[in-house]
Motif scaffolding. Structure first.
Motif, short mmCIF file in Angstrom:
data_model
loop_
_atom_site.label_atom_id
_atom_site.label_comp_id
_atom_site.label_asym_id
_atom_site.label_seq_id
_atom_site.Cartn_x
_atom_site.Cartn_y
_atom_site.Cartn_z
N PRO A 7 0.81 -1.22 0.00
CA PRO A 7 0.00 0.00 0.00
C PRO A 7 0.84 1.26 0.00
O PRO A 7 1.57 1.56 0.92
N GLY A 8 0.75 2.02 -1.09
CA GLY A 8 1.41 3.31 -1.16
C GLY A 8 2.88 3.26 -1.44
O GLY A 8 3.52 4.29 -1.52
N ILE A 9 3.46 2.07 -1.65
CA ILE A 9 4.89 1.95 -1.86
C ILE A 9 5.12 1.51 -3.30
O ILE A 9 4.56 0.53 -3.76
N SER A 106 -16.74 3.63 2.82
CA SER A 106 -15.62 4.55 3.03
C SER A 106 -14.31 3.82 2.81
O SER A 106 -14.23 2.60 2.95
N PHE A 107 -13.27 4.58 2.46
CA PHE A 107 -11.94 4.03 2.21
C PHE A 107 -10.90 5.01 2.71
O PHE A 107 -11.07 6.23 2.61
N ALA A 108 -9.81 4.48 3.27
CA ALA A 108 -8.70 5.32 3.72
C ALA A 108 -7.39 4.57 3.53
O ALA A 108 -7.33 3.34 3.71
N LEU A 109 -6.36 5.29 3.16
CA LEU A 109 -5.03 4.72 2.98
C LEU A 109 -3.99 5.71 3.47
O LEU A 109 -4.10 6.91 3.21
N THR A 110 -2.99 5.21 4.19
CA THR A 110 -1.84 6.01 4.60
C THR A 110 -0.60 5.21 4.26
O THR A 110 -0.52 4.02 4.58
N ALA A 111 0.37 5.84 3.61
CA ALA A 111 1.58 5.13 3.20
C ALA A 111 2.79 6.04 3.32
O ALA A 111 2.70 7.24 3.09
N ASP A 112 3.92 5.43 3.68
CA ASP A 112 5.17 6.17 3.80
C ASP A 112 6.29 5.40 3.12
O ASP A 112 6.41 4.18 3.30
N LEU A 118 1.87 9.62 1.75
CA LEU A 118 0.65 9.66 0.96
C LEU A 118 -0.54 9.35 1.85
O LEU A 118 -0.52 8.40 2.64
N GLU A 119 -1.60 10.15 1.72
CA GLU A 119 -2.86 9.89 2.41
C GLU A 119 -4.01 10.03 1.41
O GLU A 119 -4.05 10.99 0.64
#
Length: 295
Positions: A7-9, A106-112, A118-119
């Motif tokens: 996720p997010g990478i 609903s959907f949420a994502l946080t990535a570093d 990224l949010e």
């Protein structure tokens, strides 16, 4: 095809990154809603490899009850991939399940990663259209990027809801009906279709689980949000070597990915469960108090 290997990478922007959003995300959120009809749950741990080399790990938890579902994930770069990239991410979604049909809520994502945070957050209105979209940082406009319009954000699934495959009817869930469908996915930035078709059945096993999976072949089609002329997009659209293995969630007519295999230019990316637990808890009837009646 997939926006993230985790996720997010996006290590080296490998093609094949966008289907892993359908499979490598996972985690733990309690499901909301009535427990009266019993609860079904999946708890799984996945390993991500590229050309046979470990590049990541992910955890996946799904909760389903009579009319709601919750699915969340977390993942991180591991193994030799840490030499060239550091990263971790978490994603989750909630929604309703009515007559074996999923409606995301609903959907949420946080990535570093090494150089990026990224949010992404958005919800859905009653008509199934995306609302309250927030992406940080805001994507920079480019003249070669195909714009995502309001029409592209209607009647879509978020990447996490797309990991759940509800099978209507009363027949065997391990059959063609599990596969034969088109998933219209919006991930907050891009809109794309995944077209699944039935391939075969296969036997799978991991710690805590063994059984039969239905294997679906997957075709990717970019719809909007991508840059025109991108070679990795063209590669994925022509890719005939993408498959997902689906297994049932106990006590439900929903299936989830057990294994995903995506051919890339540098080798096959595989996301596979190493431990997998699925269980169903029957609802307990209300016990009336002495001298009273159950309500």
């Amino acid at each position: 095809m997939l926006s993230f290997v985790l996720p997010g990478i996006r290590p080296a922007r490998q093609p094949g990154a966008r289907l892993a959003a359908i499979a490598a995300m996972i985690a733990v959120l309690p499901a909301a809603g009535s427990a009266a009809a019993g609860d079904s749950k999946v708890i799984a741990q996945y390993e991500v490899t590229l050309a046979g080399i470990e590049i990541g790990k992910a955890a996946f938890v799904v909760d389903i009850n009579a009319n709601t579902f919750t699915t969340v994930s977390n993942a991180k770069v591991t193994g030799v991939a840490q030499i060239v990239a550091e990263g971790k991410g978490r994603a989750g979604a909630r929604g309703t399940l009515v007559k074996d049909k999923l409606q995301p809520g609903s959907f949420a994502l946080t990535a570093d990663s090494d150089s990026r945070h990224l949010e992404i957050q958005f919800g859905f209105d009653k008509a199934g259209a995306v609302k309250n979209l927030q992406v940080t940082p805001t994507p920079q406009p480019r003249p070669d990027r195909l714009e995502v319009t309001d029409a592209h954000r209607r009647n879509v699934l978020d990447p996490m809801s797309a990991t759940l495959f509800a099978v209507p009817g009363t027949g065997d869930v391990i059959g063609p009906e599990a596969c034969n469908r088109v998933l219209p996915i919006f991930d907050g930035v891009a809109r794309y279709d995944l077209t699944l078709s039935y391939a075969r059945q296969d036997t799978v096993a991991a710690k805590g689980f063994s059984g039969t999976a239905v294997v679906c072949q997957v075709a990717f089609k970019a719809v909007a949000g991508h840059r025109l002329g991108r070679k990795d997009i063209e590669y994925m659209e022509a890719n005939n070597d993408i498959s997902v293995w689906l297994v049932p969630v106990a006590g439900s007519r929903v299936l989830v990915p057990f294994r995903i295999s995506v051919a890339t230019k540098v080798g096959t990316c595989v996301i596979e469960a190493k431990s997998f637990s699925t269980q169903h808890t029957e609802a307990r009837a209300a016990v009336p108090a002495e001298g009273g009646t159950a309500r």
